[in-house]
Design a protein around this motif. Sequence first.
Motif, short mmCIF file in Angstrom:
data_model
loop_
_atom_site.label_atom_id
_atom_site.label_comp_id
_atom_site.label_asym_id
_atom_site.label_seq_id
_atom_site.Cartn_x
_atom_site.Cartn_y
_atom_site.Cartn_z
N ARG A 205 59.40 35.97 32.88
CA ARG A 205 58.62 36.67 33.90
C ARG A 205 57.16 36.73 33.46
NH1 ARG A 205 62.81 35.60 35.81
NH2 ARG A 205 64.38 36.99 36.65
N PHE A 206 56.28 37.09 34.40
CA PHE A 206 54.87 37.24 34.07
C PHE A 206 54.38 38.61 34.50
CE2 PHE A 206 55.31 32.67 34.17
CZ PHE A 206 54.62 32.30 33.03
N LYS A 207 53.51 39.20 33.68
CA LYS A 207 52.93 40.50 33.97
C LYS A 207 51.44 40.29 34.23
CE LYS A 207 52.73 45.19 32.75
NZ LYS A 207 53.48 46.11 33.52
N ALA A 208 50.95 40.85 35.32
CA ALA A 208 49.54 40.74 35.67
C ALA A 208 48.70 41.57 34.69
CB ALA A 208 49.32 41.22 37.10
N ARG A 209 47.63 40.98 34.21
CA ARG A 209 46.73 41.66 33.29
C ARG A 209 45.31 41.63 33.84
NH1 ARG A 209 49.84 43.45 28.78
NH2 ARG A 209 47.85 44.38 28.20
N ALA A 210 44.38 42.18 33.10
CA ALA A 210 42.99 42.30 33.56
C ALA A 210 42.33 40.93 33.73
CB ALA A 210 42.19 43.13 32.56
N GLN A 211 41.38 40.88 34.62
CA GLN A 211 40.54 39.71 34.89
C GLN A 211 41.36 38.49 35.34
OE1 GLN A 211 38.12 39.13 31.42
NE2 GLN A 211 36.98 41.04 31.73
N GLY A 212 42.43 38.73 36.09
CA GLY A 212 43.21 37.64 36.67
C GLY A 212 44.11 36.91 35.70
N ARG A 213 44.30 37.45 34.53
CA ARG A 213 45.18 36.80 33.55
C ARG A 213 46.64 37.23 33.76
NH1 ARG A 213 40.52 37.93 30.33
NH2 ARG A 213 39.68 36.03 29.44
N ALA A 214 47.54 36.46 33.16
CA ALA A 214 48.97 36.78 33.23
C ALA A 214 49.56 36.62 31.83
CB ALA A 214 49.67 35.87 34.22
N PHE A 215 50.35 37.60 31.41
CA PHE A 215 51.02 37.54 30.11
C PHE A 215 52.51 37.29 30.34
CE2 PHE A 215 48.18 40.00 26.93
CZ PHE A 215 47.10 39.20 27.26
N PRO A 216 53.09 36.39 29.55
CA PRO A 216 54.52 36.12 29.71
C PRO A 216 55.39 37.25 29.16
CG PRO A 216 53.66 34.84 27.90
CD PRO A 216 52.50 35.53 28.53
N ILE A 217 56.50 37.52 29.84
CA ILE A 217 57.51 38.48 29.38
C ILE A 217 58.83 37.73 29.30
CG2 ILE A 217 58.81 40.55 29.97
CD1 ILE A 217 56.32 41.58 31.36
N HIS A 218 59.49 37.82 28.14
CA HIS A 218 60.78 37.17 27.95
C HIS A 218 61.87 38.22 27.92
CE1 HIS A 218 58.78 33.40 27.20
NE2 HIS A 218 57.99 34.00 26.32
N LYS A 219 62.82 38.12 28.84
CA LYS A 219 63.94 39.06 28.91
C LYS A 219 65.19 38.34 28.41
CE LYS A 219 62.02 41.73 32.68
NZ LYS A 219 62.33 42.46 33.89
N PRO A 220 65.62 38.66 27.19
CA PRO A 220 66.76 37.94 26.61
C PRO A 220 68.09 38.34 27.22
CG PRO A 220 66.06 39.67 25.14
CD PRO A 220 65.09 39.67 26.28
N THR A 221 69.04 37.41 27.20
CA THR A 221 70.43 37.71 27.58
C THR A 221 71.33 37.26 26.43
OG1 THR A 221 70.75 35.59 28.68
CG2 THR A 221 69.98 37.41 30.05
#
Length: 116
Positions: A91-107
């Motif tokens: 998944r991606f999380k919206a951050r400041a100045q139009g950036r996106a940080f990846p989020i990894h959700k393990p199973t």
Amino acid sequence: MEKHTNESQSRARYLRLSTHKSKRVLEQIKGKKYNEARLILEFMPYRASKIIIKVLESALNNLEQKQSNKINREKVQIINTFVDKGPILKRFKARAQGRAFPIHKPTCHITIKLKI
């Protein structure tokens, strides 16, 4: 006449848990009797323990299905427990100045083997 084995297993797949956090709980019950393991899991403060209780009960029910007579729960022992890594939800999380940080959700996949 059909031969019944004294072993059974249960597997829970695609659980939204980390393999590291699940393994920490499973190491506590490996090699223990069913009643003792169930008691340990009841009082553990981890989220994984509630799910592992369900997998343990499922393995016991599988063992009871294989046997024609009632099983003494005090004799049932956990042979093996292990965790396999499942697919990672990205998944991606919206951050400041139009950036996106990846989020990894393990199973993970949890397997428990029992024997009489």
